[in-house]
Write an enzyme that holds these catalytic residues in place. Sequence first.
Site, PDB file in Angstrom:
ATOM      1  N   GLU A 102      -3.503  17.930 -11.004  1.00 55.50           N
ATOM      2  CA  GLU A 102      -4.016  18.449 -12.274  1.00 55.50           C
ATOM      3  C   GLU A 102      -5.527  18.642 -12.234  1.00 55.50           C
ATOM      4  OE1 GLU A 102      -1.819  16.573 -15.526  1.00 55.50           O
ATOM      5  OE2 GLU A 102      -3.406  17.141 -16.897  1.00 55.50           O
TER       6      GLU A 102
ATOM      7  N   LYS B 158       3.997  11.684 -10.917  1.00 60.86           N
ATOM      8  CA  LYS B 158       3.137  10.858 -11.780  1.00 60.86           C
ATOM      9  C   LYS B 158       3.875   9.555 -12.042  1.00 60.86           C
ATOM     10  CE  LYS B 158       0.294  14.123 -14.372  1.00 60.86           C
ATOM     11  NZ  LYS B 158       0.010  14.705 -15.678  1.00 60.86           N
TER      12      LYS B 158
ATOM     13  N   ASN C   9       1.359  19.975 -20.393  1.00 60.62           N
ATOM     14  CA  ASN C   9       1.005  19.136 -21.548  1.00 60.62           C
ATOM     15  C   ASN C   9       1.137  19.890 -22.862  1.00 60.62           C
ATOM     16  OD1 ASN C   9       0.357  17.099 -19.759  1.00 60.62           O
ATOM     17  ND2 ASN C   9      -1.753  17.818 -19.543  1.00 60.62           N
TER      18      ASN C   9
ATOM     19  N   ARG D 275      -1.406  22.299 -13.678  1.00 57.91           N
ATOM     20  CA  ARG D 275      -0.482  21.258 -14.141  1.00 57.91           C
ATOM     21  C   ARG D 275      -0.701  20.902 -15.617  1.00 57.91           C
ATOM     22  NH1 ARG D 275       1.916  16.154 -10.713  1.00 57.91           N
ATOM     23  NH2 ARG D 275       3.286  15.463 -12.392  1.00 57.91           N
TER      24      ARG D 275
ATOM     25  N   HIS E 170       0.826  13.044 -28.496  1.00 56.50           N
ATOM     26  CA  HIS E 170       0.330  11.685 -28.217  1.00 56.50           C
ATOM     27  C   HIS E 170      -0.354  11.098 -29.447  1.00 56.50           C
ATOM     28  CE1 HIS E 170       0.218  12.398 -23.576  1.00 56.50           C
ATOM     29  NE2 HIS E 170       1.411  12.085 -24.023  1.00 56.50           N
TER      30      HIS E 170
ATOM     31  N   LYS F 167       8.522  23.215 -13.074  1.00 57.40           N
ATOM     32  CA  LYS F 167       7.653  22.066 -12.792  1.00 57.40           C
ATOM     33  C   LYS F 167       7.329  22.006 -11.304  1.00 57.40           C
ATOM     34  CE  LYS F 167       6.473  17.397 -13.790  1.00 57.40           C
ATOM     35  NZ  LYS F 167       6.613  16.192 -14.558  1.00 57.40           N
TER      36      LYS F 167
ATOM     37  N   ARG G 231       0.817  -1.232   0.000  1.00 53.59           N
ATOM     38  CA  ARG G 231       0.000   0.000   0.000  1.00 53.59           C
ATOM     39  C   ARG G 231       0.844   1.273   0.000  1.00 53.59           C
ATOM     40  NH1 ARG G 231      -3.201  -3.083   3.574  1.00 53.59           N
ATOM     41  NH2 ARG G 231      -4.913  -3.999   2.398  1.00 53.59           N
TER      42      ARG G 231
ATOM     43  N   HIS H  47       1.510  18.145 -26.113  1.00 52.97           N
ATOM     44  CA  HIS H  47       1.305  16.714 -25.863  1.00 52.97           C
ATOM     45  C   HIS H  47       0.030  16.154 -26.491  1.00 52.97           C
ATOM     46  CE1 HIS H  47       4.696  17.161 -23.255  1.00 52.97           C
ATOM     47  NE2 HIS H  47       4.635  15.915 -22.839  1.00 52.97           N
TER      48      HIS H  47
ATOM     49  N   GLU I 124      11.514  18.597 -24.228  1.00 53.66           N
ATOM     50  CA  GLU I 124      10.826  18.964 -22.978  1.00 53.66           C
ATOM     51  C   GLU I 124      11.422  20.253 -22.385  1.00 53.66           C
ATOM     52  OE1 GLU I 124       8.078  17.517 -22.035  1.00 53.66           O
ATOM     53  OE2 GLU I 124       8.131  15.496 -22.888  1.00 53.66           O
TER      54      GLU I 124
ATOM     55  N   HIS J  77       8.964   9.979 -27.745  1.00 52.10           N
ATOM     56  CA  HIS J  77       7.981  10.880 -27.139  1.00 52.10           C
ATOM     57  C   HIS J  77       8.374  12.359 -27.367  1.00 52.10           C
ATOM     58  CE1 HIS J  77       5.097  12.352 -24.200  1.00 52.10           C
ATOM     59  NE2 HIS J  77       6.088  12.958 -23.559  1.00 52.10           N
TER      60      HIS J  77
HETATM   61  P1  NAD Z   1      13.680   5.578 -21.349  1.00 46.80           P
HETATM   62  O1  NAD Z   1      13.618   5.484 -19.888  1.00 46.80           O
HETATM   63  O2  NAD Z   1      13.193   4.431 -22.138  1.00 46.80           O
HETATM   64  O3  NAD Z   1      15.196   5.866 -21.748  1.00 46.80           O
HETATM   65  C1  NAD Z   1      15.513   6.039 -23.133  1.00 46.80           C
HETATM   66  C2  NAD Z   1      16.650   5.085 -23.559  1.00 46.80           C
HETATM   67  O4  NAD Z   1      17.866   5.560 -23.001  1.00 46.80           O
HETATM   68  C3  NAD Z   1      16.491   3.655 -23.078  1.00 46.80           C
HETATM   69  O5  NAD Z   1      16.925   2.796 -24.096  1.00 46.80           O
HETATM   70  C4  NAD Z   1      17.449   3.557 -21.873  1.00 46.80           C
HETATM   71  O6  NAD Z   1      17.934   2.256 -21.703  1.00 46.80           O
HETATM   72  C5  NAD Z   1      18.541   4.513 -22.282  1.00 46.80           C
HETATM   73  N1  NAD Z   1      19.268   5.189 -21.226  1.00 46.80           N
HETATM   74  C6  NAD Z   1      18.766   5.755 -20.102  1.00 46.80           C
HETATM   75  N2  NAD Z   1      19.735   6.438 -19.455  1.00 46.80           N
HETATM   76  C7  NAD Z   1      20.866   6.261 -20.165  1.00 46.80           C
HETATM   77  C8  NAD Z   1      22.199   6.723 -19.998  1.00 46.80           C
HETATM   78  N3  NAD Z   1      22.541   7.560 -19.023  1.00 46.80           N
HETATM   79  N4  NAD Z   1      23.128   6.305 -20.889  1.00 46.80           N
HETATM   80  C9  NAD Z   1      22.774   5.497 -21.936  1.00 46.80           C
HETATM   81  N5  NAD Z   1      21.532   5.066 -22.157  1.00 46.80           N
HETATM   82  C10 NAD Z   1      20.583   5.452 -21.278  1.00 46.80           C
HETATM   83  O7  NAD Z   1      12.916   6.867 -21.897  1.00 46.80           O
HETATM   84  P2  NAD Z   1      12.800   8.379 -21.372  1.00 46.80           P
HETATM   85  O8  NAD Z   1      12.764   9.202 -22.597  1.00 46.80           O
HETATM   86  O9  NAD Z   1      13.781   8.703 -20.309  1.00 46.80           O
HETATM   87  O10 NAD Z   1      11.355   8.394 -20.674  1.00 46.80           O
HETATM   88  C11 NAD Z   1      10.197   8.181 -21.439  1.00 46.80           C
HETATM   89  C12 NAD Z   1       9.092   7.775 -20.506  1.00 46.80           C
HETATM   90  O11 NAD Z   1       8.855   8.807 -19.570  1.00 46.80           O
HETATM   91  C13 NAD Z   1       7.764   7.517 -21.206  1.00 46.80           C
HETATM   92  O12 NAD Z   1       7.246   6.277 -20.784  1.00 46.80           O
HETATM   93  C14 NAD Z   1       6.875   8.650 -20.740  1.00 46.80           C
HETATM   94  O13 NAD Z   1       5.518   8.264 -20.654  1.00 46.80           O
HETATM   95  C15 NAD Z   1       7.455   8.943 -19.386  1.00 46.80           C
HETATM   96  N6  NAD Z   1       7.185  10.297 -18.886  1.00 46.80           N
HETATM   97  C16 NAD Z   1       6.696  10.404 -17.625  1.00 46.80           C
HETATM   98  C17 NAD Z   1       6.462  11.652 -17.097  1.00 46.80           C
HETATM   99  C18 NAD Z   1       5.974  11.788 -15.693  1.00 46.80           C
HETATM  100  O14 NAD Z   1       5.631  12.900 -15.278  1.00 46.80           O
HETATM  101  N7  NAD Z   1       5.944  10.715 -14.927  1.00 46.80           N
HETATM  102  C19 NAD Z   1       6.743  12.810 -17.846  1.00 46.80           C
HETATM  103  C20 NAD Z   1       7.257  12.660 -19.111  1.00 46.80           C
HETATM  104  C21 NAD Z   1       7.482  11.390 -19.647  1.00 46.80           C
HETATM  105  N1  GLY Z   2       4.668  15.588 -17.711  1.00 48.08           N
HETATM  106  C1  GLY Z   2       3.417  16.151 -17.325  1.00 48.08           C
HETATM  107  C2  GLY Z   2       3.196  16.163 -15.858  1.00 48.08           C
HETATM  108  O1  GLY Z   2       4.047  15.750 -15.093  1.00 48.08           O
HETATM  109  O2  GLY Z   2       2.180  16.589 -15.411  1.00 48.08           O
END
Ligand code: NAD
Ligand code: GLY
Length: 368
Positions: free
Chosen positions: A242, A151, A253, A249, A260, A232, A129, A256, A193, A273
Amino acid sequence: MRAEYSDWSGLMINLKVKLSDRSYPIHIGNGAFEAALAEFEKARAASKKLFCVADAAVAAKHKTKLAALSKTAEIFEINGGESSKSLANVEKLCSILAEKNIDRKSCLIALGGGVIGDLTGFVASVYMRGIDFYQLPTTLLAMVDSSVGGKTGVNIPEGKNLVGSFHQPRAVFADTRFLNTLPRREFAAGMAEVIKCAVLGDRALFSMLERESLSCKHSKLPEAIRRCCRLKAEIVSADERETSKSGGRALLNFGHTFGHAIEKCAGYGNYLHGEAVGIGMLMASRLADKLAGAESGNFDRIKSVLRKCGLPVKLSKLEAADMLEAMYRDKKTLAGKLKFVLADKIGESRTEHVDSSDVLSVLEDFLR
Ligand code: NAD
Ligand code: GLY
């Protein structure tokens, strides 16, 4: 209005996300990893168990750091990439945590990009939990966006991030040295971003991006990350879930709703992305101009900064009608109303409900 852009040459930057008793710090810069190790040592001394979910690519490329971390935390490796954000991995991780007797006082550590952060954060929010977790982002996208704000979530076949929760980390440690091994395309996707934050709320940051080409070793990068995290943090502190009727918040987006739809219609994985969000910001600028009945000049300025960062600015082979339909299915669309973030000026943004006919006409122009 944001302060003018200044170069940053210190060692570490510290910020705070203010959420009363769930407030937490963000440490940015060369040295944040050592600060994390010191915090984990303290947790260990207080008899807490630490379990780290590490991106396998990061573990392979940063062996010395992983060896240091393994002195205080048990490490489990998972591949980065969208397919790892699955319910199957949630179940697998929860089983491992139970087998290892990870209890309610224990902490998880997410070491990786947004994928590892979202997955680990979600596991932390549901295991027993809810237990504590730390974010150690290793991609630019995770440093400026996903590691901050709480998130968390995973994907199901019906859509991205459809299963998730709000669960704030105890702290974020963004060590910019991890970016030295990040593939160039992933770095560029993170820059989308950064550009987003600049357009929606930081004119000085945008001007800097027009002047400079940031790379992982550029002296201005930590300050750019700080400015994104500060924006942020302010937005999340004011509207954590949000729920604001306008602005809030949802401003994060920007680009986005279009982005998306691009990811979905082009087939997940064809555009990263950040790449889709970049083009989405251009579409949103066209939409703002159309609604205002005048050209603001934002479209050309954003396009030029996207190009400078090595991001795509054109799309082909997508159908406007398919994209509109994808927008109606987006989880951010409420009661069939399309809501967009519009920036009339660089650095100032707002949310607005828009008629589908205006959206369709922008899509048709763009995809022509
Ligand atoms: P990811 O975590 O898949 O990383 C991208 C690639 O880089 C992967 O292949 C990973 O193995 C590699 N990698 C990571 N760090 C590395 C490093 N230091 N050196 C070499 N390779 C490395 O993708 P991302 O772009 O970091 O994140 C995308 C995700 O984030 C999506 O799922 C998206 O929905 C999510 N997201 C979440 C929020 C939130 O607020 N929670 C906001 C924006 C995006
Ligand atoms: N990336 C959008 C949010 O965190 O709200």
